[in-house]
Write an enzyme that holds these catalytic residues in place. Structure first.
Site, PDB file in Angstrom:
ATOM      1  N   GLU A 427       9.527  -5.401   2.950  1.00  0.00           N
ATOM      2  CA  GLU A 427       9.553  -4.620   1.709  1.00  0.00           C
ATOM      3  C   GLU A 427       8.797  -3.321   1.910  1.00  0.00           C
ATOM      4  O   GLU A 427       7.624  -3.309   2.238  1.00  0.00           O
ATOM      5  CB  GLU A 427       8.881  -5.451   0.610  1.00  0.00           C
ATOM      6  CG  GLU A 427       8.629  -4.699  -0.670  1.00  0.00           C
ATOM      7  CD  GLU A 427       7.842  -5.550  -1.680  1.00  0.00           C
ATOM      8  OE1 GLU A 427       7.435  -6.685  -1.330  1.00  0.00           O
ATOM      9  OE2 GLU A 427       7.640  -5.079  -2.801  1.00  0.00           O
ATOM     10  N   ASP A 500       5.420  -8.348  -0.340  1.00  0.00           N
ATOM     11  CA  ASP A 500       4.094  -8.461  -0.948  1.00  0.00           C
ATOM     12  C   ASP A 500       4.012  -9.782  -1.706  1.00  0.00           C
ATOM     13  O   ASP A 500       5.017 -10.285  -2.196  1.00  0.00           O
ATOM     14  CB  ASP A 500       3.877  -7.325  -1.966  1.00  0.00           C
ATOM     15  CG  ASP A 500       3.807  -5.968  -1.278  1.00  0.00           C
ATOM     16  OD1 ASP A 500       3.580  -5.940  -0.049  1.00  0.00           O
ATOM     17  OD2 ASP A 500       3.994  -4.955  -1.970  1.00  0.00           O
ATOM     18  N   ASP A 502       3.279 -10.512  -4.633  1.00  0.00           N
ATOM     19  CA  ASP A 502       3.180 -10.285  -6.071  1.00  0.00           C
ATOM     20  C   ASP A 502       4.551 -10.503  -6.726  1.00  0.00           C
ATOM     21  O   ASP A 502       5.503 -10.909  -6.060  1.00  0.00           O
ATOM     22  CB  ASP A 502       2.660  -8.868  -6.348  1.00  0.00           C
ATOM     23  CG  ASP A 502       3.570  -7.798  -5.737  1.00  0.00           C
ATOM     24  OD1 ASP A 502       4.694  -8.140  -5.297  1.00  0.00           O
ATOM     25  OD2 ASP A 502       3.163  -6.624  -5.699  1.00  0.00           O
ATOM     26  N   ASP A 504       6.789  -8.421  -7.852  1.00  0.00           N
ATOM     27  CA  ASP A 504       7.851  -7.603  -7.280  1.00  0.00           C
ATOM     28  C   ASP A 504       8.344  -8.195  -5.970  1.00  0.00           C
ATOM     29  O   ASP A 504       9.541  -8.257  -5.708  1.00  0.00           O
ATOM     30  CB  ASP A 504       7.330  -6.192  -7.001  1.00  0.00           C
ATOM     31  CG  ASP A 504       7.776  -5.226  -8.078  1.00  0.00           C
ATOM     32  OD1 ASP A 504       8.328  -5.711  -9.093  1.00  0.00           O
ATOM     33  OD2 ASP A 504       7.580  -4.013  -7.879  1.00  0.00           O
TER      34      ASP A 504
END
Ligand code: TTJ
Length: 642
Positions: A427, A500, A502, A504
């Site tokens: 990402e 990541d 998180d 997202d």
């Protein structure tokens, strides 16, 4: 502690049950969560058998607050009288291996022969087990403890006008690492059983921390099953459903064509999912192929010189559920996991019933039939074109490499050995940069992805191919797509999604999983798709540093270090330098990868749909439940950093 009084005679070590405790894997496959739930299926099968044979129309499954599980049916009630051995029949059922079957007079058995190890196995692996029988007059109760080493005395609890049986058991923590039942696992299985046994009501209830209750009852059986499977797809036909009997076998079928490229066939024999198909599935497929070709020829969609349509093209967009119920004496399962129906007679029996009904349906629905046949012919042409294009590309492989590289973003690995090569889908460009510097350049390639990936849940193959990011992935792997793909041809035998930690990141993971699931499923089936696990925190104390991968781990470490530490939270991969990223997430010797596995087409289908919804929590649950935690294969460890 059990409240029953035992006399000295009850304290006998039962050799059979001890054998089960010594080698539980032989009886329930494993002692992990899967094995734990085997106990539930085993008891549940007995209750289902009673319903399958026409006694009782409800089953209750309760996960109790104290960690036990209760399964209750409203059938005739297990026998409570004395057995010729001098023990009560109930005691025999729960303490003698394979005795259960001798007491039931059922023609059809759920599961017969697959697990079907008997209630005594559950007793052997439970620290406590309580049986109750409602016989229409009184309630009987018998209790066992310590893996069936202790048998209590038969008690009468009071009067009743109900009938039925219940079993409550407490799995033994000496046997199972984790004795926590999964409500969602049980719920999904129960729903499936309700679809297969129409009219049966199954209630599941969770009375633990987070109470929940669900009821499943389908008057339409398999038809409702297919409707549920196809909820999110556009139908090309109504659900066609029928049943019949042939040679003592009950055959139930429901199918529907949708506007998708997938073939989704779920088959069952005696309520047991046959993941590897078998004679019944072969019979159904051959019947459909025969009938579609017959119709196509008769109505001139295929000319005399034309080749018959391919089964795979005929099944594109087909969702089908098939359930055969075979008398116990004919029932045989095959294959390593016994998930394939052997029973040879089932093939012709299913073929006959399916031919009859499909022929009739096609004749009665001329317009629909015409559309279907056209679609099948088109699928055949598309497949042929894809095949040719791939062959052409394949021949060109190696010769003119630079021409074939679609993306300048791919950072290649040096090795030519695809089986050892890994492709990281990363990402963001900045994380991509760290990954590029930190990686093992011999075996690890990096493909940075920009921004959000296309949601392919409702995409056609053409739309996917037009999307730049996905097209790059397809061409980087270069093993085809959709029906014509072969994961063995992939340029990388590990594809690792690295995002990541998180929301997202989770979203991007899901979008990629959706893409691989919809368009490259064989890659998942081959176990080649992984998710990287970057750390969530870094903790420093003095000159020691620790990487922490979960909140639980953080709590533990904080307790251990007591004080004088600093915690930094990683908000993204980009916050790690190349060296940290290598050490924590990419180094095959120290990293943890999650292998993506789809244990069940049906669930996968449902969950993909679920997880493409808006709730981050559902998505996280999906990843937790579907991405099975596996430590890596060893070969990379030996090869990449020797
Ligand atoms: C035996 O013959 C008399 C009528 O009932 C037959 C029987 O065994 N029925 C039966 C067994 N109903 N339910 C069970 C059963 C239910 C549970 C939850 C667990 C077990 C081991 C058996």
């Amino acid at each position: 502690m059990p409240t029953t009084n035992y006399d000295e005679n009850s304290i006998v070590i039962l050799e059979g049950l001890d054998a089960v405790r010594k080698r539980p894997g032989m009886y329930i496959g494993s002692t992990d969560r899967r094995g734990l739930h085997h106990l539930v299926w085993e008891i549940m099968d007995n209750a289902i058998d009673e319903a399958l044979n026409g006694y009782g129309n409800q089953i209750d499954i309760t996960l109790n607050a104290d960690g036990s599980c209760t399964i209750r049916d409203y059938g005739r009630g297990m026998p409570t009288g004395m057995h010729k051995s001098g023990k009560s029949a109930l005691e025999v059922i729960f303490t003698v291996l394979h005795a259960g079957g001798k007491f039931t007079d059922s023609t059809y058995k759920a599961s017969g022969g697959l697990h079907g190890v008997g209630a005594s196995v559950v007793n052997a692996l439970s620290k406590r087990l309580v049986v109750k029988v409602w016989d229409g007059k009184v309630i009987h109760e018998l209790e066992f403890s310590q893996g069936g080493r202790h048998t209590g005395k038969m008690k009468t609890l009071g009067k009743t006008n109900q009938t039925g049986s219940s079993v409550t058991f407490w799995p033994d923590p000496e046997i199972f690492k984790d004795t926590t039942f999964s409500y969602s696992t049980i719920k999904e299985r129960v729903q499936e059983d309700a679809f297969l046994l129409k009219g049966l009501k199954i209630c599941v209830e969770d009375k633990r921390q987070n109470p929940k209750r669900d009821e499943f009852m389908y008057e339409d059986g398999l038809k409702a099953f297919v409707e549920e499977l196809n909820t999110d797809h556009d139908a090309l036909t109504p659900v066609v459903s029928f049943e019949g009997e042939n040679q003592g076998m009950k055959i139930q079928v429901a199918f529907q064509y949708c506007d998708t490229y997938q073939e989704n066939i779920l088959s069952f024999a005696n309520m047991v999912r046959t993941r590897d198909g078998g004679s019944h599935e072969t019979g159904a497929k051959q019947a459909i192929t025969k009938m579609m070709n017959e119709y196509a020829r008769k109505n001139n969609f295929l000319k005399e010189k034309d080749k018959s349509m391919d089964g795979a093209d005929i099944r594109e967009g087909l969702t089908m559920v098939l359930h055969v119920t075979v008398p116990e004496n004919l029932l045989q399962f095959e294959g390593q996991t016994k998930e394939k129906l052997g029973t040879p007679q089932a093939k012709n029996a299913v073929d006959a019933i399916v031919c009859e009904h499909v022929r009739y349906f096609l004749e009665e629905n001329k317009d629909l039939s015409e559309n279907l046949i056209r679609k099948m012919i088109k699928a055949g042409q598309a497949r042929q074109a894809a095949r040719e294009a791939r062959e052409k590309a394949r021949k060109g492989k190696g010769k003119n490499k630079s021409e074939r590289i679609i993306s300048g973003k791919l950072v290649h690995a040096q090795s030519k050995d695809a089986t050892k090569k890994e492709l990281y889908l990363v990402e963001g460009d900045s994380a991509g940069g760290s990954a590029k510097q930190g990686r093992d350049s011999k075996y690890q390639a990096i493909l940075p992805l920009r921004g959000k990936v296309l949601n392919t849940e409702h995409c056609t193959l053409e739309q996917v191919e037009k999307n730049e990011e996905l097209n790059t992935i397809i061409h980087t792997l270069d093993c085809g797509i959709g029906q014509s793909m072969d994961p063995k041809d992939s340029n990388y035998h590990k594809v690792i999604i690295m995002t990541d930690a998180d929301d997202d990141g989770a979203h991007i993971q899901n979008l990629l999983l959706t893409f691989f699931y919809r368009f490259m499923r064989p890659l998942i089936d081959a176990g080649m798709l992984y998710i990287a696990m970057p750390p969530l925190f870094r903790i420093e104390k003095g000159n020691q540093e620790y990487y922490v991968y979960s909140n639980d781990e953080l709590t533990q470490l904080k307790a251990q270090l007591k004080s004088g530490y600093t915690i930094s939270r990683y908000k993204g991969l980009g916050e790690m330098n190349a060296n940290q990223l290598w050490e924590t997430t990419m180094n095959p010797e120290t990293r943890t990868l999650l292998r993506v596995t789809l244990d069940d087409g049906r669930l996968a289908e449902k969950r993909i749909t679920e997880l493409m919804g808006e709730k981050a929590e559902l998505r996280r649950n999906w990843i937790e439940e579907n991405v099975v935690f596996t430590l890596e294969d060893d070969f990379i460890k030996e090869e990449s950093h020797g």
